[in-house]
Design a protein around this motif. Sequence first.
Motif, PDB file in Angstrom:
ATOM      1  N   GLY A  29       0.780  -1.229   0.000  1.00 58.32           N
ATOM      2  CA  GLY A  29       0.000   0.000   0.000  1.00 58.32           C
ATOM      3  C   GLY A  29       0.810   1.278   0.000  1.00 58.32           C
ATOM      4  O   GLY A  29       0.232   2.364  -0.070  1.00 58.32           O
ATOM      5  N   GLU A  30       2.134   1.188   0.051  1.00 54.59           N
ATOM      6  CA  GLU A  30       2.963   2.395   0.062  1.00 54.59           C
ATOM      7  C   GLU A  30       3.065   3.025  -1.316  1.00 54.59           C
ATOM      8  O   GLU A  30       3.027   2.342  -2.332  1.00 54.59           O
ATOM      9  CB  GLU A  30       4.385   2.070   0.540  1.00 54.59           C
ATOM     10  N   PHE A  31       3.228   4.346  -1.327  1.00 52.47           N
ATOM     11  CA  PHE A  31       3.587   5.063  -2.541  1.00 52.47           C
ATOM     12  C   PHE A  31       5.070   5.411  -2.389  1.00 52.47           C
ATOM     13  O   PHE A  31       5.437   6.292  -1.621  1.00 52.47           O
ATOM     14  CB  PHE A  31       2.758   6.336  -2.696  1.00 52.47           C
ATOM     15  N   VAL A  32       5.913   4.685  -3.125  1.00 56.35           N
ATOM     16  CA  VAL A  32       7.358   4.832  -3.011  1.00 56.35           C
ATOM     17  C   VAL A  32       7.899   5.463  -4.284  1.00 56.35           C
ATOM     18  O   VAL A  32       7.560   5.030  -5.387  1.00 56.35           O
ATOM     19  CB  VAL A  32       8.038   3.473  -2.771  1.00 56.35           C
ATOM     20  N   VAL A 149      -7.176  -2.250 -14.740  1.00 54.87           N
ATOM     21  CA  VAL A 149      -8.070  -3.386 -14.961  1.00 54.87           C
ATOM     22  C   VAL A 149      -7.403  -4.722 -14.654  1.00 54.87           C
ATOM     23  O   VAL A 149      -8.085  -5.723 -14.427  1.00 54.87           O
ATOM     24  CB  VAL A 149      -8.616  -3.411 -16.409  1.00 54.87           C
ATOM     25  N   ARG A 150      -6.082  -4.740 -14.618  1.00 52.02           N
ATOM     26  CA  ARG A 150      -5.382  -5.985 -14.294  1.00 52.02           C
ATOM     27  C   ARG A 150      -5.390  -6.271 -12.799  1.00 52.02           C
ATOM     28  O   ARG A 150      -5.004  -7.358 -12.376  1.00 52.02           O
ATOM     29  CB  ARG A 150      -3.938  -5.900 -14.796  1.00 52.02           C
ATOM     30  N   GLU A 151      -5.815  -5.269 -11.997  1.00 51.05           N
ATOM     31  CA  GLU A 151      -5.846  -5.397 -10.537  1.00 51.05           C
ATOM     32  C   GLU A 151      -4.522  -5.957 -10.019  1.00 51.05           C
ATOM     33  O   GLU A 151      -4.472  -6.995  -9.367  1.00 51.05           O
ATOM     34  CB  GLU A 151      -7.027  -6.276 -10.106  1.00 51.05           C
ATOM     35  N   PRO A 152      -3.418  -5.245 -10.281  1.00 48.58           N
ATOM     36  CA  PRO A 152      -2.094  -5.761  -9.923  1.00 48.58           C
ATOM     37  C   PRO A 152      -1.793  -5.654  -8.435  1.00 48.58           C
ATOM     38  O   PRO A 152      -2.461  -4.915  -7.698  1.00 48.58           O
ATOM     39  CB  PRO A 152      -1.163  -4.845 -10.723  1.00 48.58           C
ATOM     40  N   ALA A 153      -0.754  -6.377  -8.017  1.00 50.62           N
ATOM     41  CA  ALA A 153      -0.271  -6.244  -6.640  1.00 50.62           C
ATOM     42  C   ALA A 153       0.397  -4.891  -6.445  1.00 50.62           C
ATOM     43  O   ALA A 153       0.400  -4.338  -5.346  1.00 50.62           O
ATOM     44  CB  ALA A 153       0.709  -7.365  -6.314  1.00 50.62           C
ATOM     45  N   ALA A 154       0.974  -4.347  -7.524  1.00 48.12           N
ATOM     46  CA  ALA A 154       1.620  -3.037  -7.451  1.00 48.12           C
ATOM     47  C   ALA A 154       1.660  -2.411  -8.834  1.00 48.12           C
ATOM     48  O   ALA A 154       1.718  -3.107  -9.848  1.00 48.12           O
ATOM     49  CB  ALA A 154       3.038  -3.165  -6.894  1.00 48.12           C
ATOM     50  N   PHE A 155       1.613  -1.084  -8.854  1.00 42.68           N
ATOM     51  CA  PHE A 155       1.776  -0.317 -10.082  1.00 42.68           C
ATOM     52  C   PHE A 155       3.210   0.197 -10.139  1.00 42.68           C
ATOM     53  O   PHE A 155       3.743   0.696  -9.136  1.00 42.68           O
ATOM     54  CB  PHE A 155       0.831   0.884 -10.111  1.00 42.68           C
ATOM     55  N   LEU A 156       3.818   0.123 -11.314  1.00 44.44           N
ATOM     56  CA  LEU A 156       5.164   0.631 -11.524  1.00 44.44           C
ATOM     57  C   LEU A 156       5.088   1.756 -12.557  1.00 44.44           C
ATOM     58  O   LEU A 156       4.687   1.526 -13.700  1.00 44.44           O
ATOM     59  CB  LEU A 156       6.101  -0.472 -12.018  1.00 44.44           C
ATOM     60  N   PHE A 157       5.452   2.964 -12.165  1.00 48.24           N
ATOM     61  CA  PHE A 157       5.389   4.126 -13.052  1.00 48.24           C
ATOM     62  C   PHE A 157       6.811   4.562 -13.414  1.00 48.24           C
ATOM     63  O   PHE A 157       7.600   4.889 -12.522  1.00 48.24           O
ATOM     64  CB  PHE A 157       4.688   5.303 -12.359  1.00 48.24           C
ATOM     65  N   THR A 182      -7.489   6.193  -3.565  1.00 45.50           N
ATOM     66  CA  THR A 182      -8.697   5.430  -3.906  1.00 45.50           C
ATOM     67  C   THR A 182      -8.430   3.933  -3.927  1.00 45.50           C
ATOM     68  O   THR A 182      -9.170   3.142  -3.341  1.00 45.50           O
ATOM     69  CB  THR A 182      -9.241   5.873  -5.278  1.00 45.50           C
ATOM     70  N   LEU A 183      -7.352   3.538  -4.618  1.00 45.12           N
ATOM     71  CA  LEU A 183      -7.069   2.109  -4.810  1.00 45.12           C
ATOM     72  C   LEU A 183      -6.339   1.484  -3.627  1.00 45.12           C
ATOM     73  O   LEU A 183      -6.464   0.279  -3.399  1.00 45.12           O
ATOM     74  CB  LEU A 183      -6.244   1.911  -6.083  1.00 45.12           C
ATOM     75  N   LYS A 184      -5.533   2.300  -2.916  1.00 48.37           N
ATOM     76  CA  LYS A 184      -4.736   1.812  -1.782  1.00 48.37           C
ATOM     77  C   LYS A 184      -3.840   0.639  -2.184  1.00 48.37           C
ATOM     78  O   LYS A 184      -3.632  -0.295  -1.412  1.00 48.37           O
ATOM     79  CB  LYS A 184      -5.637   1.449  -0.603  1.00 48.37           C
ATOM     80  N   THR A 185      -3.351   0.688  -3.418  1.00 49.47           N
ATOM     81  CA  THR A 185      -2.460  -0.335  -3.949  1.00 49.47           C
ATOM     82  C   THR A 185      -1.034   0.194  -3.937  1.00 49.47           C
ATOM     83  O   THR A 185      -0.801   1.388  -4.099  1.00 49.47           O
ATOM     84  CB  THR A 185      -2.860  -0.690  -5.397  1.00 49.47           C
ATOM     85  N   THR A 186      -0.066  -0.696  -3.740  1.00 47.72           N
ATOM     86  CA  THR A 186       1.340  -0.307  -3.767  1.00 47.72           C
ATOM     87  C   THR A 186       1.677   0.360  -5.096  1.00 47.72           C
ATOM     88  O   THR A 186       1.297  -0.130  -6.159  1.00 47.72           O
ATOM     89  CB  THR A 186       2.231  -1.544  -3.578  1.00 47.72           C
ATOM     90  N   MET A 187       2.381   1.480  -5.023  1.00 53.21           N
ATOM     91  CA  MET A 187       2.825   2.165  -6.233  1.00 53.21           C
ATOM     92  C   MET A 187       4.300   2.507  -6.104  1.00 53.21           C
ATOM     93  O   MET A 187       4.742   3.020  -5.065  1.00 53.21           O
ATOM     94  CB  MET A 187       2.017   3.439  -6.487  1.00 53.21           C
ATOM     95  N   ILE A 188       5.065   2.212  -7.162  1.00 56.35           N
ATOM     96  CA  ILE A 188       6.472   2.593  -7.237  1.00 56.35           C
ATOM     97  C   ILE A 188       6.606   3.537  -8.423  1.00 56.35           C
ATOM     98  O   ILE A 188       6.197   3.205  -9.537  1.00 56.35           O
ATOM     99  CB  ILE A 188       7.388   1.377  -7.417  1.00 56.35           C
ATOM    100  N   THR A 199       6.005  15.750  -3.251  1.00 54.75           N
ATOM    101  CA  THR A 199       4.562  15.949  -3.158  1.00 54.75           C
ATOM    102  C   THR A 199       3.765  14.653  -3.232  1.00 54.75           C
ATOM    103  O   THR A 199       2.615  14.613  -2.781  1.00 54.75           O
ATOM    104  CB  THR A 199       4.071  16.896  -4.264  1.00 54.75           C
ATOM    105  N   MET A 200       4.346  13.583  -3.778  1.00 51.83           N
ATOM    106  CA  MET A 200       3.575  12.368  -4.015  1.00 51.83           C
ATOM    107  C   MET A 200       3.899  11.221  -3.056  1.00 51.83           C
ATOM    108  O   MET A 200       3.050  10.395  -2.766  1.00 51.83           O
ATOM    109  CB  MET A 200       3.809  11.874  -5.448  1.00 51.83           C
ATOM    110  N   ALA A 201       5.111  11.153  -2.560  1.00 55.56           N
ATOM    111  CA  ALA A 201       5.597   9.932  -1.910  1.00 55.56           C
ATOM    112  C   ALA A 201       5.172   9.784  -0.464  1.00 55.56           C
ATOM    113  O   ALA A 201       5.090  10.760   0.284  1.00 55.56           O
ATOM    114  CB  ALA A 201       7.121   9.881  -2.005  1.00 55.56           C
TER     115      ALA A 201
END
Length: 331
Positions: A29-32, A149-157, A182-188, A199-201
């Motif tokens: 759930g972290e935004f790293v 739509v893939r409902e991933p374990a984490a998003f990589l940007f 909204t999604l509360k999914t891990t994002m890197i 501002t984002m992390a």
Amino acid sequence: MGQITLSSITKSFGDVNVIPPLDLTINDGEFVVFVGPSGCGKSTLLRLIAGLEDISSGKIEIDGRDATDAAPAERGLAMVFQSYALYPHMSVRKNIAFPLKMAKMPQAEQDRKVENAARILNLSSYLDRRPGQLSGGQRQRVAIGRAIVREPAAFLFDEPLSNLDAALRVTMRQEISELHQTLKTTMIYVTHDQVEAMTMADKIVVLNAGRIEQVGSPLELYRSPRNLFVAGFIGSPKMNFITGAEADRHGCATLGVRPEHLEVTADGPWKGVIGLAEHLGSDTFLKVAVEGVGDLTVRVPGERGLHHGQTISLLPPADKLYRFDANGMAL
């Protein structure tokens, strides 16, 4: 779930070692944000996590499962690239649904997921348009929708906002942050822009030549940089560094003070001449030549009537000074 653990991972291209042994845990759930200058290894590290590059040694775990040798499609991650990589002949609906179609998901389920992603990203009224009929920000949202739509374990940007103009970058930055809430999914998120990082992390990873210089929250890195590199990279405008007799007087090799912490006073100990005044509205940035100290950047409120050629006095608050040793480490 979306915890990612990197244990002693390395990456070499031939004889060139671009990622020395590196350990990092990204919690569910972290935004790293991976941040650092060009060539620091941040995109390479992201590609190692995604499986787009093979690691040379070490181990990658995703939710406790060894994913070191897993193919990208088996890792449960979704990547959003700097280029939108959309199919120009397909509608927005078909672009978003493409990974679901490849997975042979039933049409009704595809429609449900696409409609949900479009609602989250405010794309519902654009589903029947093609990418060429959209703005850059809208196309980036389509690329994000294809990942959602893939409902991933984490998003990589990977530097997803680099192709957008300044105003649109600010808007998309806010939208991605809201999407995380909204999604509360891990994002890197990879960027060279420390303003995006601040501002984002939830957590920033500062990289330099493939090494992690410091990991912490934005305010932790701002208030307590571990070394000169982090101190100079985090903060805008960047921290002023002073060497020589003035630093010696404070018992250090390098003295640091942020532009926003320098006070313009009637009788400050540092007297200098304004060489440049950049008026930005709410703020004014001054370039001040101080004898015996050097050129300093000073941030003052925009309503201060300071101008080129004016002599001013500066007070460096004792509790806002940073001291570094000869090796560049914080004292």
